[in-house]
Design a protein around this motif. Structure first.
Motif, PDB file in Angstrom:
ATOM      1  N   GLY A 173       0.778  -1.218   0.000  1.00 44.20           N
ATOM      2  CA  GLY A 173       0.000   0.000   0.000  1.00 44.20           C
ATOM      3  C   GLY A 173       0.815   1.275   0.000  1.00 44.20           C
ATOM      4  O   GLY A 173       0.249   2.363  -0.157  1.00 44.20           O
ATOM      5  N   TYR A 174       2.123   1.193   0.159  1.00 42.98           N
ATOM      6  CA  TYR A 174       2.975   2.387   0.228  1.00 42.98           C
ATOM      7  C   TYR A 174       4.131   2.355  -0.764  1.00 42.98           C
ATOM      8  O   TYR A 174       4.833   3.346  -0.912  1.00 42.98           O
ATOM      9  CB  TYR A 174       3.518   2.570   1.650  1.00 42.98           C
ATOM     10  CG  TYR A 174       2.434   2.834   2.659  1.00 42.98           C
ATOM     11  CD1 TYR A 174       1.971   4.119   2.898  1.00 42.98           C
ATOM     12  CD2 TYR A 174       1.849   1.786   3.360  1.00 42.98           C
ATOM     13  CE1 TYR A 174       0.958   4.355   3.820  1.00 42.98           C
ATOM     14  CE2 TYR A 174       0.833   2.006   4.282  1.00 42.98           C
ATOM     15  CZ  TYR A 174       0.394   3.295   4.502  1.00 42.98           C
ATOM     16  OH  TYR A 174      -0.615   3.513   5.413  1.00 42.98           O
ATOM     17  N   GLY A 175       4.344   1.239  -1.408  1.00 44.69           N
ATOM     18  CA  GLY A 175       5.411   1.155  -2.388  1.00 44.69           C
ATOM     19  C   GLY A 175       6.785   1.112  -1.748  1.00 44.69           C
ATOM     20  O   GLY A 175       6.955   0.717  -0.587  1.00 44.69           O
ATOM     21  N   TRP A 176       7.769   1.570  -2.507  1.00 43.68           N
ATOM     22  CA  TRP A 176       9.164   1.529  -2.058  1.00 43.68           C
ATOM     23  C   TRP A 176       9.469   2.755  -1.197  1.00 43.68           C
ATOM     24  O   TRP A 176       9.326   3.883  -1.648  1.00 43.68           O
ATOM     25  CB  TRP A 176      10.096   1.480  -3.249  1.00 43.68           C
ATOM     26  CG  TRP A 176       9.973   0.215  -4.041  1.00 43.68           C
ATOM     27  CD1 TRP A 176       9.213   0.009  -5.151  1.00 43.68           C
ATOM     28  CD2 TRP A 176      10.618  -1.026  -3.762  1.00 43.68           C
ATOM     29  NE1 TRP A 176       9.351  -1.281  -5.586  1.00 43.68           N
ATOM     30  CE2 TRP A 176      10.208  -1.946  -4.745  1.00 43.68           C
ATOM     31  CE3 TRP A 176      11.508  -1.456  -2.782  1.00 43.68           C
ATOM     32  CZ2 TRP A 176      10.659  -3.258  -4.781  1.00 43.68           C
ATOM     33  CZ3 TRP A 176      11.957  -2.768  -2.808  1.00 43.68           C
ATOM     34  CH2 TRP A 176      11.548  -3.646  -3.795  1.00 43.68           C
ATOM     35  N   VAL A 177       9.898   2.491   0.023  1.00 42.56           N
ATOM     36  CA  VAL A 177      10.205   3.548   0.987  1.00 42.56           C
ATOM     37  C   VAL A 177      11.721   3.602   1.176  1.00 42.56           C
ATOM     38  O   VAL A 177      12.354   2.572   1.428  1.00 42.56           O
ATOM     39  CB  VAL A 177       9.510   3.295   2.337  1.00 42.56           C
ATOM     40  CG1 VAL A 177       9.861   4.381   3.340  1.00 42.56           C
ATOM     41  CG2 VAL A 177       7.995   3.210   2.137  1.00 42.56           C
ATOM     42  N   PRO A 178      12.344   4.791   1.069  1.00 36.68           N
ATOM     43  CA  PRO A 178      13.807   4.875   1.200  1.00 36.68           C
ATOM     44  C   PRO A 178      14.263   4.890   2.656  1.00 36.68           C
ATOM     45  O   PRO A 178      13.593   5.427   3.534  1.00 36.68           O
ATOM     46  CB  PRO A 178      14.140   6.199   0.505  1.00 36.68           C
ATOM     47  CG  PRO A 178      12.905   7.035   0.693  1.00 36.68           C
ATOM     48  CD  PRO A 178      11.742   6.075   0.672  1.00 36.68           C
ATOM     49  N   PHE A 179      15.444   4.317   2.890  1.00 37.07           N
ATOM     50  CA  PHE A 179      16.111   4.338   4.195  1.00 37.07           C
ATOM     51  C   PHE A 179      17.583   4.676   3.959  1.00 37.07           C
ATOM     52  O   PHE A 179      18.202   4.142   3.033  1.00 37.07           O
ATOM     53  CB  PHE A 179      15.994   2.983   4.903  1.00 37.07           C
ATOM     54  CG  PHE A 179      14.585   2.621   5.308  1.00 37.07           C
ATOM     55  CD1 PHE A 179      14.118   2.914   6.574  1.00 37.07           C
ATOM     56  CD2 PHE A 179      13.734   1.996   4.410  1.00 37.07           C
ATOM     57  CE1 PHE A 179      12.830   2.583   6.950  1.00 37.07           C
ATOM     58  CE2 PHE A 179      12.442   1.663   4.768  1.00 37.07           C
ATOM     59  CZ  PHE A 179      11.977   1.961   6.040  1.00 37.07           C
ATOM     60  N   TYR A 180      18.132   5.534   4.822  1.00 41.05           N
ATOM     61  CA  TYR A 180      19.510   5.990   4.666  1.00 41.05           C
ATOM     62  C   TYR A 180      20.330   5.510   5.861  1.00 41.05           C
ATOM     63  O   TYR A 180      20.334   6.148   6.924  1.00 41.05           O
ATOM     64  CB  TYR A 180      19.556   7.514   4.552  1.00 41.05           C
ATOM     65  CG  TYR A 180      18.809   8.023   3.338  1.00 41.05           C
ATOM     66  CD1 TYR A 180      19.460   8.219   2.130  1.00 41.05           C
ATOM     67  CD2 TYR A 180      17.439   8.295   3.401  1.00 41.05           C
ATOM     68  CE1 TYR A 180      18.778   8.676   1.011  1.00 41.05           C
ATOM     69  CE2 TYR A 180      16.744   8.741   2.286  1.00 41.05           C
ATOM     70  CZ  TYR A 180      17.420   8.934   1.098  1.00 41.05           C
ATOM     71  OH  TYR A 180      16.739   9.373  -0.008  1.00 41.05           O
ATOM     72  N   PRO A 181      21.049   4.391   5.736  1.00 33.70           N
ATOM     73  CA  PRO A 181      21.754   3.812   6.891  1.00 33.70           C
ATOM     74  C   PRO A 181      23.174   4.329   7.087  1.00 33.70           C
ATOM     75  O   PRO A 181      23.832   3.932   8.053  1.00 33.70           O
ATOM     76  CB  PRO A 181      21.791   2.324   6.531  1.00 33.70           C
ATOM     77  CG  PRO A 181      21.887   2.311   5.037  1.00 33.70           C
ATOM     78  CD  PRO A 181      21.107   3.512   4.550  1.00 33.70           C
ATOM     79  N   THR A 182      23.683   5.195   6.215  1.00 36.40           N
ATOM     80  CA  THR A 182      25.068   5.652   6.329  1.00 36.40           C
ATOM     81  C   THR A 182      25.205   6.676   7.450  1.00 36.40           C
ATOM     82  O   THR A 182      24.426   7.633   7.507  1.00 36.40           O
ATOM     83  CB  THR A 182      25.538   6.268   5.009  1.00 36.40           C
ATOM     84  OG1 THR A 182      25.322   5.327   3.953  1.00 36.40           O
ATOM     85  CG2 THR A 182      27.001   6.635   5.067  1.00 36.40           C
ATOM     86  N   PRO A 183      26.175   6.526   8.340  1.00 32.43           N
ATOM     87  CA  PRO A 183      26.388   7.528   9.393  1.00 32.43           C
ATOM     88  C   PRO A 183      26.778   8.875   8.782  1.00 32.43           C
ATOM     89  O   PRO A 183      27.293   8.941   7.656  1.00 32.43           O
ATOM     90  CB  PRO A 183      27.548   6.934  10.211  1.00 32.43           C
ATOM     91  CG  PRO A 183      27.581   5.487   9.866  1.00 32.43           C
ATOM     92  CD  PRO A 183      27.104   5.389   8.470  1.00 32.43           C
ATOM     93  N   PRO A 184      26.546   9.966   9.501  1.00 32.99           N
ATOM     94  CA  PRO A 184      26.977  11.274   8.977  1.00 32.99           C
ATOM     95  C   PRO A 184      28.488  11.320   8.818  1.00 32.99           C
ATOM     96  O   PRO A 184      29.236  10.669   9.556  1.00 32.99           O
ATOM     97  CB  PRO A 184      26.477  12.250  10.046  1.00 32.99           C
ATOM     98  CG  PRO A 184      26.280  11.427  11.271  1.00 32.99           C
ATOM     99  CD  PRO A 184      25.887  10.063  10.811  1.00 32.99           C
ATOM    100  N   GLU A 185      28.936  12.094   7.846  1.00 28.82           N
ATOM    101  CA  GLU A 185      30.366  12.164   7.565  1.00 28.82           C
ATOM    102  C   GLU A 185      31.149  12.749   8.735  1.00 28.82           C
ATOM    103  O   GLU A 185      32.363  12.545   8.837  1.00 28.82           O
ATOM    104  CB  GLU A 185      30.603  12.984   6.303  1.00 28.82           C
ATOM    105  CG  GLU A 185      30.026  12.340   5.051  1.00 28.82           C
ATOM    106  CD  GLU A 185      30.413  13.092   3.793  1.00 28.82           C
ATOM    107  OE1 GLU A 185      31.274  13.998   3.894  1.00 28.82           O
ATOM    108  OE2 GLU A 185      29.873  12.776   2.717  1.00 28.82           O
ATOM    109  N   SER A 186      30.490  13.465   9.611  1.00 34.04           N
ATOM    110  CA  SER A 186      31.180  14.013  10.781  1.00 34.04           C
ATOM    111  C   SER A 186      31.481  12.952  11.834  1.00 34.04           C
ATOM    112  O   SER A 186      32.309  13.174  12.724  1.00 34.04           O
ATOM    113  CB  SER A 186      30.329  15.123  11.410  1.00 34.04           C
ATOM    114  OG  SER A 186      29.059  14.615  11.805  1.00 34.04           O
TER     115      SER A 186
END
Length: 645
Positions: free
Chosen positions: A537-550
C-alpha cells in the motif's frame, strides 16, 4: 474480362454497398481494438479511423471507376505517402501537416521497421517516430481489401470471402498487442455473428430461421468457451509476440555501478558530473537500482530475472503512470558522467531529448525500478527533460503495521551468517515490518562510523567493496567503519534476512545548501547509496543507513574487545584461626574445618587449589551480585577477596 463486366457499387445497390461498409468496416474497427493499449486511445484511434476512412474511399473509387487491382494498389501507395505522414508520423511533418523529407523517408522505412518497434517498445507508444504506421497500414489495407473483394468480385462466394479479412486483421492485432485482453467476448461475438450473417446475406442464402439458429449456436459456443475455457486451459497467459522477443539491453553485460562508488568519491570528488534543474526539495536523483546480490557485488538484475526486477525496454513518447504523487518536470544535462546509466527522478512518464548524442531510440527504461540506460553510453552534452511523478515518502507512523509488499526479487546468495545474527539481535523488539527496517537503519547510522578510505587525509582505514567478506568484516568486527557502499549493502542484506523485500539504490543526494535550488550541479562527492524497502500500500520507501560524515573514528581507534582475566594460580588459603569452645556448655562442640581439610592427601589439596583458582575467575563477573561459593577464602580475579557463606 473487360472493364464493363466488372460489378460496381451501383450494380449491387447503394443500400447494399452501405451495408457492406457498415459491417466490414465496423468489424475491422473491432478487430483492431487490441492495439489501443499498445499506442494509447488517442493516437491509436486516430490512426485506425484515418486508415479505415481512406481505405474505404480508395475501394469505393476503384469500384466506381472500375480500376484494375494494380491501379488500386498504386492509389493506395499515393495516399499512404501523401496523407499518411500527417497520420502516422505527425512529429516529422512540417507544421504537423506538410510532408517533409524526413517524413517520407520515415514512412518508407516504417513499412518494414514499425512492426519491430511496436514489439520492442514498452506500451503505451503514443505517436513516437513512425510506430503508428502499423495500425494505419492494417486499417488502410484491410478496408481496401475487404470492400474491394465485396464490390469487385462477380462470384457470390468470392464476395463472401471478404468476411475473412477482419478475422485475419484480428489475429495480427492480437499478436502485436499486449497480454491484457481487450473486451474479448464482445469482439468475438460481434465478429462471429455479424460476419457470418453478412456472408449468408451476400451469397443470397440468408433465411430468418437459419439466422436465428446460427445466432443460438454461436451464442452457446461463445458462452461455453467463456465458462469452460479457464477450467480446461487453466490460467495460461495470453500469447503475444512482444513476450517472445528478448529485450536488446542486458544489464549483466556491464559492471555493477555500485562497485564504482569509491571512484566517484575519490577520483571525481570535485568533478562536475551533471546539472539538474527543477529538482524539488527533498527529491533525489537515481542512477541505478540494484536488486541482485551474488556474494561479490550488488548488481542490476537481468531481464526476466524476477517479477520485481522488471526489464529495460524501449519506451514511447509516454510511459504509463504506476504510482500516485506530485507531477514534476526536471531537466538534466550530462557533463563528465560516463557509463550507460541515465540519471532519473521519481517515476518517469516521458523523456524528451534535446541535446546532441541523446536520442529516444537509444533509451531503455525499467518502470519496475525507475532506472534508465542510454545504450552506447553517456557523453558530455546529452540533455533531456523528464516528466515524472514523485510518490510521497510516508513516515513510520503512516506505514504503521502494513506488511511487507509481495514483491519477488532475485534471491541473495552467499550471505554471511553474521548478517542474519546481527539483524535478529537488532530487530528483536520490533513489532512491525517498518519498525524492523527502522531499527536496522538506526543501528547502522547511530553506531557505525564513516570513512571513505582516504587514509592519506588521516582518516580511519576503510576498505572498498561490498561483498560477503567486506560485510562480514563490517558487522563482525569491533567497529563498524565504512561509507554508503558498505552500509547500504549491509542493511539491504539484513532486511532480506528479516523477510523484507529490499534493494540498493545508487544516486545523488543534494546537500542542505543545494536543496530546493533552481539548478544543482552534482559532483562525485555527492554520490550516495541507500536502501528501498517495499510495504503493501505504500510502495518503495527509502532508508539511509550511512552515518553522517562528521562521525569518523580517530586513526588510533581500535576495536574494544573484552580482555579475559588472567588465570593466576592462587596461593593456598591460610589456615583458619583456632576455634575456642564457648564458655557455656549449651552448644555442640564445633569442628575445626581447616584441621579436617588438612588431613587429605596432597593430591586433593592440589585439586582444591586449582579448582579454587578457576572458580575465582568464573565468579569475577558475578561477585558484585552474590557471595563467592568457593569453599575457602580465595582471591576473585586476583583483586578482591571474599569469604564463603
Amino acid at each position: 474480362m473487360n472493364a464493363a463486366a466488372r460489378p460496381s457499387p451501383h450494380r449491387i445497390g447503394r443500400a447494399g454497398a452501405l451495408v457492406d461498409v457498415v459491417v466490414l468496416v465496423g468489424a475491422l474497427a473491432l478487430a483492431l481494438t487490441p492495439l489501443v493499449p499498445v499506442f494509447g486511445a488517442g493516437p491509436a484511434w486516430r490512426a485506425i479511423a484515418a486508415g479505415l476512412a481512406l481505405g474505404t474511399g480508395v475501394a469505393a473509387l476503384g469500384a466506381w471507376r472500375r480500376w484494375t487491382g494494380l491501379g488500386v494498389v498504386a492509389v493506395l501507395v499515393l495516399v499512404y505517402f501523401g496523407i499518411g505522414g500527417a497520420v502516422a508520423a505527425p512529429r516529422m511533418m512540417t507544421a504537423h501537416v506538410l510532408p517533409s523529407g524526413a517524413a517520407l523517408t520515415g514512412l518508407a522505412a516504417g513499412v518494414v521497421t514499425s512492426w519491430k518497434q511496436v514489439l520492442t517498445l514498452d506500451p503505451p507508444l503514443g505517436d513516437t517516430g513512425t510506430v503508428l504506421v502499423a495500425p494505419f497500414v492494417l486499417a488502410l489495407c484491410g478496408a481496401a481489401l475487404a470492400l474491394g473483394a465485396a464490390w469487385r468480385s462477380r462470384a457470390r462466394g468470392a464476395r463472401a470471402a471478404a468476411a475473412l479479412v477482419p478475422p485475419a486483421v484480428l489475429v495480427a492485432a492480437v499478436l502485436l498487442g499486449t497480454a491484457t485482453a481487450v473486451v474479448p467476448l464482445p469482439v468475438g461475438l460481434v465478429l462471429s455473428v455479424g460476419l457470418v450473417i453478412w456472408a449468408a446475406w451476400r451469397t443470397g442464402g440468408l433465411q430468418p430461421r437459419r439466422a436465428l439458429s446460427l445466432v443460438v449456436v454461436i451464442g452457446v459456443a461463445v458462452g461455453s468457451g467463456t465458462v469452460l475455457g479457464p477450467v480446461v486451459g487453466g490460467e495460461s497467459a495470453r500469447y503475444v509476440l512482444r513476450d517472445e522477443i528478448t529485450p536488446p539491453f542486458d544489464p549483466r553485460d556491464f559492471k555493477s555501478p555500485l562497485s564504482a562508488f569509491r571512484r566517484f568519491v575519490k577520483e571525481q570528488k570535485d568533478t562536475d558530473l551533471l546539472t539538474v534543474t527543477g529538482l524539488p526539495k527533498g527529491a533525489t536523483v537515481r542512477l541505478a537500482t540494484l536488486d541482485a546480490f551474488d556474494g561479490v557485488v550488488w548488481n542490476v538484475a537481468g531481464g526476466r530475472a524476477a517479477e520485481g526486477s522488471g526489464e529495460f525496454r524501449r519506451v514511447g513518447s509516454t510511459i504509463a503512470e504506476t504510482v500516485r504523487g506530485e507531477p514534476v518536470t526536471v531537466g538534466v544535462q550530462i557533463r563528465a558522467l560516463s557509463g550507460v546509466w541515465l540519471p532519473t527522478v521519481g517515476d518517469a512518464t516521458s523523456f524528451r531529448f534535446t541535446g546532441a548524442g541523446g536520442t529516444a531510440e537509444r533509451l531503455r527504461y525499467n518502470d519496475a525500478t525507475g532506472a534508465a540506460v542510454l545504450t552506447g553510453g553517456l557523453s558530455d552534452g546529452v540533455s533531456y527533460t523528464i516528466d515524472a511523478v514523485l510518490p510521497p515518502v510516508p513516515d513510520d507512523t503512516e506505514v504503521g503495521g502494513a506488511p511487507a509488499a509481495n514483491v519477488v526479487l532475485p534471491p541473495a546468495v552467499d550471505v554471511p551468517d553474521v548478517v542474519g545474527v546481527r539483524a535478529a539481535e537488532i530487530a528483536r523488539t520490533a513489532g512491525a515490518p517498518v519498525l524492523v527496517a527502522r531499527s536496522l537503519q538506526k543501528a547502522l547510522a547511530d553506531k557505525g562510523y564513516f570513512s571513505d578510505g582516504q587514509t592519506d587525509a588521516g582518516e580511519y582505514p576503510s576498505l572498498a567493496g561490498h561483498g560477503a567478506n567486506r560485510i562480514a568484516t563490517l558487522l563482525g568486527g569491533g567497529l563498524m567503519v565504512g561509507d554508503g557502499e558498505q552500509y547500504a549493502s549491509a542493511m539491504a542484506l539484513m532486511a532480506r534476512q528479516m523477510g523484507l523485500p529490499a534493494r540498493v539504490v545508487l544516486g545523488f543526494v543534494p546537500t542542505d545548501a543545494q536543496a530546493g535550488a533552481p539548478s544543482i550541479t552534482f559532483t562525485g562527492a555527492q554520490v550516495q547509496a541507500w536502501v528501498e524497502i517495499a510495504f503493501a500500500g505504500y510502495g518503495w520507501v527509502p532508508f539511509y543507513p550511512t552515518p553522517p560524515e562528521s562521525r569518523t573514528p580517530q586513526k588510533d581507534t581500535q576495536a574494544q574487545q573484552p580482555e579475559a582475566d588472567p588465570q593466576v594460580l592462587q596461593p593456598p588459603p591460610p589456615p583458619a584461626p583456632p576455634v575456642n569452645a564457648p564458655n557455656d556448655d549449651l552448644e555442640q562442640p564445633q569442628v575445626d574445618e581447616a584441621r579436617h581439610a588438612g588431613q587429605g592427601t596432597s593430591v586433593w589439596h592440589t585439586v582444591a587449589v586449582v579448582g579454587g583458582s578457576r572458580r575465582s575467575r568464573s565468579c569475577s563477573s558475578s561477585c558484585r551480585r552474590r557471595w563467592c561459593s568457593v569453599p575457602s577464602v580465595v582471591g576473585c580475579g586476583g583483586v578482591t577477596r571474599h569469604r564463603t557463606r
